[in-house]
Design a protein around this motif. Structure first.
Motif, PDB file in Angstrom:
ATOM      1  N   ILE A 286       0.890  -1.179   0.096  1.00 46.84           N
ATOM      2  CA  ILE A 286      -0.070  -0.017  -0.006  1.00 46.84           C
ATOM      3  C   ILE A 286       0.920   1.165  -0.105  1.00 46.84           C
ATOM      4  O   ILE A 286       0.504   2.117  -0.600  1.00 46.84           O
ATOM      5  CB  ILE A 286      -1.157  -0.033   1.200  1.00 46.84           C
ATOM      6  CG1 ILE A 286      -1.740  -1.503   1.290  1.00 46.84           C
ATOM      7  CG2 ILE A 286      -1.877   1.168   1.378  1.00 46.84           C
ATOM      8  CD1 ILE A 286      -2.565  -1.513   2.511  1.00 46.84           C
ATOM      9  N   LEU A 287       1.948   1.373   0.666  1.00 49.31           N
ATOM     10  CA  LEU A 287       2.948   2.485   0.914  1.00 49.31           C
ATOM     11  C   LEU A 287       3.219   2.937  -0.311  1.00 49.31           C
ATOM     12  O   LEU A 287       3.413   3.987  -0.483  1.00 49.31           O
ATOM     13  CB  LEU A 287       3.959   2.273   2.063  1.00 49.31           C
ATOM     14  CG  LEU A 287       3.439   2.215   3.475  1.00 49.31           C
ATOM     15  CD1 LEU A 287       4.462   2.108   4.592  1.00 49.31           C
ATOM     16  CD2 LEU A 287       2.445   3.436   3.938  1.00 49.31           C
ATOM     17  N   ILE A 288       4.035   1.949  -1.075  1.00 51.44           N
ATOM     18  CA  ILE A 288       4.765   2.404  -2.283  1.00 51.44           C
ATOM     19  C   ILE A 288       4.095   3.281  -3.195  1.00 51.44           C
ATOM     20  O   ILE A 288       4.436   4.463  -3.468  1.00 51.44           O
ATOM     21  CB  ILE A 288       5.260   1.225  -3.031  1.00 51.44           C
ATOM     22  CG1 ILE A 288       6.338   0.450  -1.976  1.00 51.44           C
ATOM     23  CG2 ILE A 288       6.070   1.677  -4.315  1.00 51.44           C
ATOM     24  CD1 ILE A 288       6.997  -0.866  -2.569  1.00 51.44           C
ATOM     25  N   PRO A 289       2.946   2.741  -3.640  1.00 52.20           N
ATOM     26  CA  PRO A 289       2.201   3.764  -4.707  1.00 52.20           C
ATOM     27  C   PRO A 289       1.470   4.685  -3.951  1.00 52.20           C
ATOM     28  O   PRO A 289       1.479   6.053  -4.610  1.00 52.20           O
ATOM     29  CB  PRO A 289       0.946   2.585  -5.096  1.00 52.20           C
ATOM     30  CG  PRO A 289       0.678   1.579  -4.210  1.00 52.20           C
ATOM     31  CD  PRO A 289       2.241   1.610  -3.685  1.00 52.20           C
ATOM     32  N   VAL A 290       1.303   4.797  -2.591  1.00 53.44           N
ATOM     33  CA  VAL A 290       0.433   6.025  -1.884  1.00 53.44           C
ATOM     34  C   VAL A 290       1.864   6.965  -1.760  1.00 53.44           C
ATOM     35  O   VAL A 290       1.355   8.026  -2.118  1.00 53.44           O
ATOM     36  CB  VAL A 290       0.277   5.532  -0.603  1.00 53.44           C
ATOM     37  CG1 VAL A 290       0.137   6.705   0.348  1.00 53.44           C
ATOM     38  CG2 VAL A 290      -1.107   4.807  -0.561  1.00 53.44           C
ATOM     39  N   MET A 291       2.576   6.824  -1.548  1.00 56.60           N
ATOM     40  CA  MET A 291       3.797   7.625  -1.215  1.00 56.60           C
ATOM     41  C   MET A 291       4.376   8.318  -2.446  1.00 56.60           C
ATOM     42  O   MET A 291       4.593   9.690  -2.774  1.00 56.60           O
ATOM     43  CB  MET A 291       5.174   7.418  -0.375  1.00 56.60           C
ATOM     44  CG  MET A 291       4.391   6.535   0.960  1.00 56.60           C
ATOM     45  SD  MET A 291       5.661   6.250   2.112  1.00 56.60           S
ATOM     46  CE  MET A 291       6.296   8.035   2.746  1.00 56.60           C
ATOM     47  N   ILE A 293       2.598   8.541  -5.502  1.00 53.93           N
ATOM     48  CA  ILE A 293       1.862   9.491  -5.958  1.00 53.93           C
ATOM     49  C   ILE A 293       1.551  10.674  -5.178  1.00 53.93           C
ATOM     50  O   ILE A 293       1.443  11.636  -6.058  1.00 53.93           O
ATOM     51  CB  ILE A 293       0.253   8.740  -5.994  1.00 53.93           C
ATOM     52  CG1 ILE A 293       0.418   7.491  -7.135  1.00 53.93           C
ATOM     53  CG2 ILE A 293      -0.909   9.550  -6.527  1.00 53.93           C
ATOM     54  CD1 ILE A 293      -0.687   6.404  -6.929  1.00 53.93           C
ATOM     55  N   SER A 294       1.850  10.760  -4.005  1.00 55.06           N
ATOM     56  CA  SER A 294       1.777  11.925  -3.172  1.00 55.06           C
ATOM     57  C   SER A 294       2.888  12.728  -3.506  1.00 55.06           C
ATOM     58  O   SER A 294       2.616  13.994  -3.612  1.00 55.06           O
ATOM     59  CB  SER A 294       1.965  11.372  -1.649  1.00 55.06           C
ATOM     60  OG  SER A 294       0.804  10.731  -1.076  1.00 55.06           O
ATOM     61  N   VAL A 315      -6.279  17.102  -4.600  1.00 58.67           N
ATOM     62  CA  VAL A 315      -7.427  16.119  -4.697  1.00 58.67           C
ATOM     63  C   VAL A 315      -6.538  14.867  -4.974  1.00 58.67           C
ATOM     64  O   VAL A 315      -6.561  13.944  -4.281  1.00 58.67           O
ATOM     65  CB  VAL A 315      -8.348  16.246  -5.885  1.00 58.67           C
ATOM     66  CG1 VAL A 315      -8.890  14.940  -6.047  1.00 58.67           C
ATOM     67  CG2 VAL A 315      -9.505  17.420  -5.541  1.00 58.67           C
ATOM     68  N   LEU A 316      -5.456  14.741  -6.117  1.00 60.93           N
ATOM     69  CA  LEU A 316      -4.585  13.397  -5.914  1.00 60.93           C
ATOM     70  C   LEU A 316      -3.937  13.028  -4.929  1.00 60.93           C
ATOM     71  O   LEU A 316      -3.728  12.084  -4.442  1.00 60.93           O
ATOM     72  CB  LEU A 316      -3.711  13.933  -7.504  1.00 60.93           C
ATOM     73  CG  LEU A 316      -2.654  12.571  -7.667  1.00 60.93           C
ATOM     74  CD1 LEU A 316      -3.476  11.496  -8.003  1.00 60.93           C
ATOM     75  CD2 LEU A 316      -1.692  13.171  -8.898  1.00 60.93           C
ATOM     76  N   LEU A 317      -3.169  14.277  -4.095  1.00 65.57           N
ATOM     77  CA  LEU A 317      -2.484  13.877  -2.891  1.00 65.57           C
ATOM     78  C   LEU A 317      -3.381  13.180  -1.696  1.00 65.57           C
ATOM     79  O   LEU A 317      -3.104  12.396  -1.378  1.00 65.57           O
ATOM     80  CB  LEU A 317      -2.089  15.251  -2.354  1.00 65.57           C
ATOM     81  CG  LEU A 317      -1.461  15.252  -0.896  1.00 65.57           C
ATOM     82  CD1 LEU A 317      -0.082  14.401  -1.182  1.00 65.57           C
ATOM     83  CD2 LEU A 317      -1.183  16.592  -0.487  1.00 65.57           C
ATOM     84  N   TYR A 318      -4.873  13.617  -1.646  1.00 60.70           N
ATOM     85  CA  TYR A 318      -5.336  13.071  -0.686  1.00 60.70           C
ATOM     86  C   TYR A 318      -5.914  11.820  -0.911  1.00 60.70           C
ATOM     87  O   TYR A 318      -6.502  11.034  -0.434  1.00 60.70           O
ATOM     88  CB  TYR A 318      -6.498  13.951  -0.269  1.00 60.70           C
ATOM     89  CG  TYR A 318      -6.126  15.214   0.781  1.00 60.70           C
ATOM     90  CD1 TYR A 318      -6.033  14.929   2.198  1.00 60.70           C
ATOM     91  CD2 TYR A 318      -5.231  16.182   0.434  1.00 60.70           C
ATOM     92  CE1 TYR A 318      -5.357  15.783   3.023  1.00 60.70           C
ATOM     93  CE2 TYR A 318      -4.497  16.992   1.213  1.00 60.70           C
ATOM     94  CZ  TYR A 318      -4.574  16.759   2.758  1.00 60.70           C
ATOM     95  OH  TYR A 318      -4.049  17.823   3.598  1.00 60.70           O
ATOM     96  N   ILE A 319      -6.379  11.477  -2.269  1.00 63.72           N
ATOM     97  CA  ILE A 319      -6.785  10.286  -2.960  1.00 63.72           C
ATOM     98  C   ILE A 319      -5.624   9.059  -2.443  1.00 63.72           C
ATOM     99  O   ILE A 319      -5.885   8.164  -1.781  1.00 63.72           O
ATOM    100  CB  ILE A 319      -6.876  10.199  -4.348  1.00 63.72           C
ATOM    101  CG1 ILE A 319      -8.111  10.803  -4.601  1.00 63.72           C
ATOM    102  CG2 ILE A 319      -7.126   8.767  -4.709  1.00 63.72           C
ATOM    103  CD1 ILE A 319      -8.479  10.976  -6.128  1.00 63.72           C
ATOM    104  N   ALA A 320      -4.367   9.419  -2.548  1.00 63.97           N
ATOM    105  CA  ALA A 320      -3.303   8.683  -2.219  1.00 63.97           C
ATOM    106  C   ALA A 320      -3.001   8.788  -0.642  1.00 63.97           C
ATOM    107  O   ALA A 320      -3.013   7.644  -0.222  1.00 63.97           O
ATOM    108  CB  ALA A 320      -1.946   9.173  -2.903  1.00 63.97           C
ATOM    109  N   ALA A 321      -2.638   9.743  -0.175  1.00 59.95           N
ATOM    110  CA  ALA A 321      -1.948  10.151   0.952  1.00 59.95           C
ATOM    111  C   ALA A 321      -3.194   9.551   2.377  1.00 59.95           C
ATOM    112  O   ALA A 321      -2.616   9.548   3.419  1.00 59.95           O
ATOM    113  CB  ALA A 321      -1.465  11.429   1.417  1.00 59.95           C
TER     114      ALA A 321
END
Length: 406
Positions: A286-291, A293-294, A315-321
């Motif tokens: 989960i962390l790899i794509p989340v961080m 993209i953030s 919006v993109l930041l909070y979808i990920a983070a």
């Protein structure tokens, strides 16, 4: 015999309380830089950066100092009294900030109100204390939707109140919403409290309270919560100022509220999805794509030369983070004994607050030396640096100490 606690009822009541509490908080805090600039007359960029940094630094300092105390008391006397204390006292102190005529008085009142607060951390404590282990990821994810949903509501309320009325109205509405959240908490029930007898022993250095005896796994996770505090708050204080650059001083509050509301809608979706995934996937997946993209989203915000581009990046930041905190909370809960989860989550909140204090200082320096846009670029770099640290820390916390929980 006491009635069993319904974790679903508690989740519903805590969800509503956090919804209105965060609505009150976000109806005010994101607009404080504009309050300092427009109402207190701090227009010099260096002085403004210092004032904003001081406001955020001492607010998070209060969280860091008092959250461990509330966590220990929650383990001994129950989470519910701590939640009631936080909501009602904060509801009283928050409106007083509206009458600050100096930055010093504003910062002092912010410190006092933050010292009384800590409702999000306490709500998370009640969730992990009273929710079955197999449902904790889901419950924490659902609670996250209340946090972001409340923030979304608060941004809209604050933007409209400031645009059509004044800052004083926003401060009073904030206090009223905290009180409403306290009323909701009256309907929750905490689990039976088994207060451990106080053991008298010789403590040669007197630091047993300041440096508790947690396992190595817990200390690793607390370090990651400190890092989380840095990367998740680095740019937050300067959103309104960035929006003002892209729009105008007259409409900055309104557009900050509208943009941030859209951002929180994305975070709600992220909270539900991440809560589902946390119970089923390894944290690293989960962390790899989340961080990654953030980091990309933050670069987009720094580069933005119009409001639409900036809003898309937010919006993109909070979808990920939005998935970061549930991941770390789930791992922390898994390496912590149930009897100590209140204290551990209190210390985790303090570590995150210490990270916020650090980011308040660093981001203020970046704004002074570079620009508001530079804050977003450096925040993206922080995410990239944090990624391998988080992966390594979670790997070491989860495996070697799995059967030696704090």
């Amino acid at each position: 015999m006491s009635r069993p606690v319904s974790w679903k009822l508690n989740l519903a009541m805590l969800w509503f309380s956090q919804l209105v509490i965060l609505a009150g908080f976000q109806a005010l805090i994101p607009f404080v830089p504009l309050f300092i600039k427009n109402e207190l007359g701090i227009v010099d960029e260096a002085e403004l950066a210092f004032a904003v940094s001081a406001f955020n630094f001492f607010g998070t300092m209060a969280y860091a100092i008092f959250n461990p105390i509330w966590g220990v008391l929650a383990d001994r006397f129950g989470v519910k009294p701590m939640l009631l204390r936080g909501t009602f006292l904060t509801g009283i102190f928050f409106p007083l900030m509206a009458y600050s005529n100096t930055v010093f008085l504003l910062v002092v009142l912010r410190f006092i109100s933050a010292a009384c607060a800590g409702t999000t951390a306490a709500s998370q404590m009640m969730i992990v204390r009273n929710t079955p282990d197999e449902h904790q990821g889901f419950a924490l994810g659902v609670l996250t939707t209340a946090i972001w949903g409340g923030a979304m509501l608060g941004y809209v309320i604050g933007g409209l109140l400031i645009h059509y009325f004044d800052y004083t109205m926003a401060f009073w509405v904030c206090g009223a919403l905290y009180l409403l959240g306290g009323i909701s908490i009256l309907f929750t029930r905490d689990g039976e409290i088994h207060a451990a007898p106080v053991k008298k022993h010789h403590d040669s250095n007197g630091l047993s309270f300041l440096i508790p005896k947690f396992s190595h796994a817990v200390w690793i996770m607390l370090g990651l919560f400190f890092l989380l505090g840095i990367i998740r708050t680095f740019e937050v204080a300067y959103i309104a100022l960035k929006v003002e650059e892209l729009t105008s001083a007259e409409t900055a509050a309104l557009w900050t509220g509208i943009t941030s509301a859209a951002v929180c809608a994305a975070a709600i979706i992220s909270g539900v999805v991440s809560g589902y995934l946390v119970d089923r996937l390894p944290a690293g997946n989960i962390l790899i794509p989340v961080m990654l993209i953030s980091a990309v989203a933050l670069v987009l915000q720094g580069w933005a030369d119009n409001l639409w581009c900036f809003a898309a990046g937010r919006v993109l930041l909070y979808i990920a983070a939005g998935g970061l905190q549930p991941v770390l909370q789930k791992v922390l809960s898994s390496v912590t004994a149930a009897r100590k989860r209140g204290a551990v989550f209190g210390f985790a909140s303090s570590c995150q607050s210490c990270g916020g204090m650090t980011s308040a200082v660093l981001s203020g320096i970046v704004m002074t030396c570079i620009s508001v846009s530079g804050v977003f670029y450096v925040a993206a770099l922080c995410f990239l640096i944090a990624l391998p640290i988080c992966l390594y820390g979670i790997s070491n916390a989860s495996r070697p100490f799995k059967f030696h929980r704090a």
